[in-house]
Design an enzyme around this catalytic site. Structure first.
Site, PDB file in Angstrom:
ATOM      1  N   LYS A   1      37.801 -48.702 -31.882  1.00 43.94           N
ATOM      2  CA  LYS A   1      37.910 -47.585 -32.048  1.00 43.94           C
ATOM      3  C   LYS A   1      37.578 -46.933 -31.054  1.00 43.94           C
ATOM      4  CE  LYS A   1      35.015 -47.937 -36.313  1.00 43.94           C
ATOM      5  NZ  LYS A   1      33.182 -47.426 -36.406  1.00 43.94           N
ATOM      6  N   GLY A   2      37.815 -47.514 -30.142  1.00 41.82           N
ATOM      7  CA  GLY A   2      37.398 -46.696 -28.456  1.00 41.82           C
ATOM      8  C   GLY A   2      38.317 -46.071 -27.788  1.00 41.82           C
TER       9      GLY A   2
ATOM     10  N   GLU B   1      43.073 -50.328 -24.307  1.00 38.09           N
ATOM     11  CA  GLU B   1      41.593 -50.450 -24.623  1.00 38.09           C
ATOM     12  C   GLU B   1      41.463 -49.600 -23.964  1.00 38.09           C
ATOM     13  OE1 GLU B   1      39.066 -51.953 -25.291  1.00 38.09           O
ATOM     14  OE2 GLU B   1      38.891 -54.086 -24.745  1.00 38.09           O
TER      15      GLU B   1
ATOM     16  N   ASP C   1      34.756 -53.691 -19.259  1.00 39.52           N
ATOM     17  CA  ASP C   1      32.775 -53.262 -18.648  1.00 39.52           C
ATOM     18  C   ASP C   1      32.743 -55.245 -17.902  1.00 39.52           C
ATOM     19  OD1 ASP C   1      30.430 -53.084 -18.264  1.00 39.52           O
ATOM     20  OD2 ASP C   1      30.131 -52.640 -19.745  1.00 39.52           O
TER      21      ASP C   1
ATOM     22  N   PHE D   1      27.311 -45.123 -18.011  1.00 44.56           N
ATOM     23  CA  PHE D   1      27.424 -45.671 -18.720  1.00 44.56           C
ATOM     24  C   PHE D   1      27.912 -44.302 -19.805  1.00 44.56           C
ATOM     25  CE2 PHE D   1      27.566 -46.027 -23.719  1.00 44.56           C
ATOM     26  CZ  PHE D   1      27.747 -47.189 -24.344  1.00 44.56           C
ATOM     27  N   VAL D   2      29.154 -44.542 -20.395  1.00 48.37           N
ATOM     28  CA  VAL D   2      29.724 -43.443 -19.967  1.00 48.37           C
ATOM     29  C   VAL D   2      30.685 -42.452 -21.217  1.00 48.37           C
ATOM     30  CG1 VAL D   2      31.040 -42.963 -17.699  1.00 48.37           C
ATOM     31  CG2 VAL D   2      32.205 -44.364 -19.422  1.00 48.37           C
TER      32      VAL D   2
ATOM     33  N   ARG E   1      32.115 -40.330 -29.519  1.00 42.05           N
ATOM     34  CA  ARG E   1      33.483 -40.161 -29.459  1.00 42.05           C
ATOM     35  C   ARG E   1      34.608 -39.159 -29.420  1.00 42.05           C
ATOM     36  NH1 ARG E   1      34.223 -45.493 -30.936  1.00 42.05           N
ATOM     37  NH2 ARG E   1      33.107 -46.150 -31.930  1.00 42.05           N
TER      38      ARG E   1
HETATM   39  P1  IMP Z   1      33.278 -55.617 -21.827  1.00 42.43           P
HETATM   40  O1  IMP Z   1      32.665 -57.314 -22.860  1.00 42.43           O
HETATM   41  O2  IMP Z   1      31.541 -55.971 -21.413  1.00 42.43           O
HETATM   42  O3  IMP Z   1      34.091 -55.860 -21.038  1.00 42.43           O
HETATM   43  O4  IMP Z   1      32.922 -54.388 -22.628  1.00 42.43           O
HETATM   44  C1  IMP Z   1      33.798 -53.995 -23.517  1.00 42.43           C
HETATM   45  C2  IMP Z   1      33.540 -53.051 -24.318  1.00 42.43           C
HETATM   46  O5  IMP Z   1      32.487 -52.061 -24.886  1.00 42.43           O
HETATM   47  C3  IMP Z   1      34.500 -51.854 -24.370  1.00 42.43           C
HETATM   48  O6  IMP Z   1      35.771 -52.058 -25.002  1.00 42.43           O
HETATM   49  C4  IMP Z   1      33.559 -50.780 -25.146  1.00 42.43           C
HETATM   50  O7  IMP Z   1      33.798 -50.727 -27.008  1.00 42.43           O
HETATM   51  C5  IMP Z   1      32.269 -51.009 -24.599  1.00 42.43           C
HETATM   52  N1  IMP Z   1      32.101 -50.097 -23.038  1.00 42.43           N
HETATM   53  C6  IMP Z   1      31.768 -51.252 -22.432  1.00 42.43           C
HETATM   54  N2  IMP Z   1      30.843 -49.817 -21.189  1.00 42.43           N
HETATM   55  C7  IMP Z   1      30.925 -49.141 -22.097  1.00 42.43           C
HETATM   56  C8  IMP Z   1      30.647 -47.620 -22.126  1.00 42.43           C
HETATM   57  O8  IMP Z   1      30.503 -47.064 -20.504  1.00 42.43           O
HETATM   58  N3  IMP Z   1      30.592 -46.518 -22.694  1.00 42.43           N
HETATM   59  C9  IMP Z   1      31.220 -46.708 -24.296  1.00 42.43           C
HETATM   60  N4  IMP Z   1      31.428 -48.351 -24.932  1.00 42.43           N
HETATM   61  C10 IMP Z   1      31.424 -48.460 -23.648  1.00 42.43           C
HETATM   62 MG    MG Z   2      32.348 -49.734 -27.958  1.00 39.07          MG
END
Ligand code: IMP
Ligand code: MG
Length: 190
Positions: A48-49, A104, A108, A157-158, A170
């Site tokens: 949903k982000g 996206e 992260d 963490f944002v 959100r």
């Molecule tokens: P990754 O697999 O570690 O790249 O994580 C990606 C997903 O984790 C993103 O699409 C977000 O949904 C969530 N995410 C990663 N970092 C943050 C953050 O700082 N705030 C909120 N959601 C995050």
């Molecule tokens: Mg998320």
């Protein structure tokens, strides 16, 4: 306390304000329109982000394009991605032979995106690129290529502008850093 203040109390610092967000998104939209002018373009939003980002980005792309959404989820409720990904909602349309741009919220570790890209690549699109509003380069474990990046941010963490903490916040209109006390609670539950 007004609703915005109650929401905003979860934030220790505003990282990217509304005006800066909208300015950069307009630039990204213009760049995408230039790159795909005269070609087919299908935007795929990751729920949903990416909802707020998609809505603003798409309005700033001044060429014909289509939109579809996928919902994916990492297992676990904490703030770290596990890399194990489930598809909760798949695309409505075939992407075979199409120019696909994945939209996206944030990259992260890159684990979620690398899974998603492998999955989409197998469906044989004509091209497959990524547009991420935010990236945390320090945290990158998977070398995923991202053609369009809104902002590189530090390893914090944002929340806000579509990004959640435990499904909340959100609806903050800016991107802010989650207060340490709240982040610590999340670490306790992992
Ligand atoms: P990754 O697999 O570690 O790249 O994580 C990606 C997903 O984790 C993103 O699409 C977000 O949904 C969530 N995410 C990663 N970092 C943050 C953050 O700082 N705030 C909120 N959601 C995050
Ligand atoms: Mg998320």
């Amino acid at each position: 306390m007004s609703q915005v203040n109650e929401l905003a109390s979860a934030v220790s610092e505003v990282l990217i304000d509304e005006e800066t967000l909208h300015g950069r998104i307009a630039e990204l939209g213009a760049q995408i329109a230039d790159d795909y002018r005269g070609e087919d373009l299908l935007l795929i939003g990751v729920l949903k982000g990416a909802i707020f980002f998609m809505a603003d980005l798409m309005r700033s792309i001044d060429i014909p394009c289509e939109v579809d959404f996928m919902a994916i989820s990492s297992y676990g409720a904490g703030i770290d991605s596990s890399g194990v990904v489930r598809i909760l909602k798949d695309l409505d349309v075939s992407i075979e032979g199409r120019n696909v741009l994945v939209v996206e919220d944030i990259i992260d570790s890159g684990l979620t995106l690398s899974y998603l890209l492998r999955n989409l690549e197998a469906r044989e699109p004509a091209s497959l690129e990524v547009c991420a509003l935010l990236t945390k380069p320090e945290r990158r474990e998977n070398d995923v290529s991202c053609r369009y990046v809104g902002f590189e941010i530090p390893n914090r963490f944002v929340i806000g502008y579509g990004l959640d903490f435990a499904e909340r916040y959100r609806n903050l209109p800016f991107v802010g850093v989650l207060r340490d006390e709240l982040a610590a609670q999340a670490e306790d539950t992992v």
